[in-house]
Scaffold this active site. Structure first.
Site, PDB file in Angstrom:
ATOM      1  NE  ARG A 195      -1.599  -4.660   6.571  1.00 58.66           N
ATOM      2  CZ  ARG A 195      -1.046  -4.971   7.617  1.00 58.66           C
ATOM      3  NH1 ARG A 195      -1.639  -5.167   8.982  1.00 58.66           N
ATOM      4  NH2 ARG A 195       0.335  -4.969   7.594  1.00 58.66           N
ATOM      5  CB  CYS A 254      -0.968 -12.082  10.709  1.00 60.57           C
ATOM      6  SG  CYS A 254       0.000 -11.833  12.468  1.00 60.57           S
TER       7      CYS A 254
END
Length: 296
Positions: A195, A254
């Site tokens: 990611r 995050c």
């Protein structure tokens, strides 16, 4: 007072001492928001209060729009923080008073309970610790569990105090990045490496990361025994990643400000200080087309 981690044995001794202590179960599953409630109902530490990520640890969203009502959230992103006053009211409603030790745990490697640990610091409550190893460690040590829904909790008055942790806004992160001063901040991204690189993006509109960010998946803080790695090992790993950068400049993020906290907690356990959190994280950043994105 326990302020970072607490072991099963320390928690058992604390409970036996009769000192005021409130335990929170923060178990959750992003892909199934009801799973945590079901896990709590199946088994939890006796007397534990359930803290639901969406309902208690984030600003409430309007079902019609999927967004919080104006003035009820501190930041954007998938899990926006509620106002400190809203959070304090919930803490009081479940019986947390200012003088009490809080202990938080989950079943997911401290991913979700870290959020409550951080939010309590943000509310000015220093006496909060993560149960190292979570419910698995508690049960492995023979700790009792109970099943069923949460019982009636007593109420308390929880008064906000000055914030004990740094919350950084998207505007600040963007301005520091645009300044070109690399020493102004070090962005640490806790998402899984695919990611971070932009190879996959299951949740947000744009794949990639904040330019210049370093990547440390939050799962790297946990050893094979399910507990946080020893402080010396964590210190060595973070220092190797920072490669001479000042730990005091670190801003954690995050996907939505939840799984970044294990990195923040691990740096504190490692003796590298209490670093800052960009709570809006990638879910806020990637929704602003004016902001830069890096891949690779």
């Amino acid at each position: 007072m326990y302020t970072t981690l607490i072991s099963v044995e320390q928690l058992q001794a604390l409970q036996a001492s009769g000192q005021p202590c409130l335990v929170f179960d923060c178990s959750f599953d992003l892909t199934n928001p009801q799973a945590g409630t079901e896990q709590y109902t199946q088994a939890h530490i006796p007397g534990a209060v359930y803290a639901h990520l969406d309902q208690h640890l984030s600003a409430a969203k309007d079902p019609a729009t999927g967004k919080p009502a104006p003035g009820t959230a501190v930041n954007g992103g998938r899990h926006p923080l509620p106002l400190r006053e809203t959070f304090a009211a919930w803490l009081g409603s479940v019986g947390l008073a200012n003088g009490m030790q809080a202990v938080v745990y989950d079943r997911q490697g401290a991913n979700y309970c870290g959020r409550l640990w951080w939010m309590l610091k943000w509310a000015g409550h220093e006496a909060v610790a993560v149960l190292d190893g979570g419910l698995q460690a508690w049960q492995a040590a023979g700790g009792a569990v109970e099943s069923g829904p949460q019982g009636q909790t007593s109420t308390a008055n929880f008064a906000l105090a000055p914030e004990k942790t740094a919350l950084v806004t998207m505007k600040t992160v963007a301005e520091r990045l645009a300044s070109g001063n690399a020493s102004a901040q070090t962005v640490l991204d806790a998402r899984a490496t695919p990611r971070f690189r932009g190879e996959v993006e299951p949740l947000d509109p744009v794949a990639g990361h904040i330019p210049g960010a370093l990547n440390r998946p939050f799962t790297q803080n946990i050893g094979t025994d399910g507990r946080f790695k020893p402080a010396e090992q964590l210190r060595a790993e973070f220092q190797a990643l920072l490669a001479g950068r000042d730990p005091g400049t670190v801003v954690h993020h995050c996907g939505s400000g939840v799984s970044a906290v294990p990195n923040l907690l691990a740096m504190e356990v490692a003796g590298l200080g209490r670093t800052a959190l960009f709570a809006g994280s990638w879910s806020e950043w990637s929704n602003d087309p004016s902001l830069p994105v890096a891949q690779g």
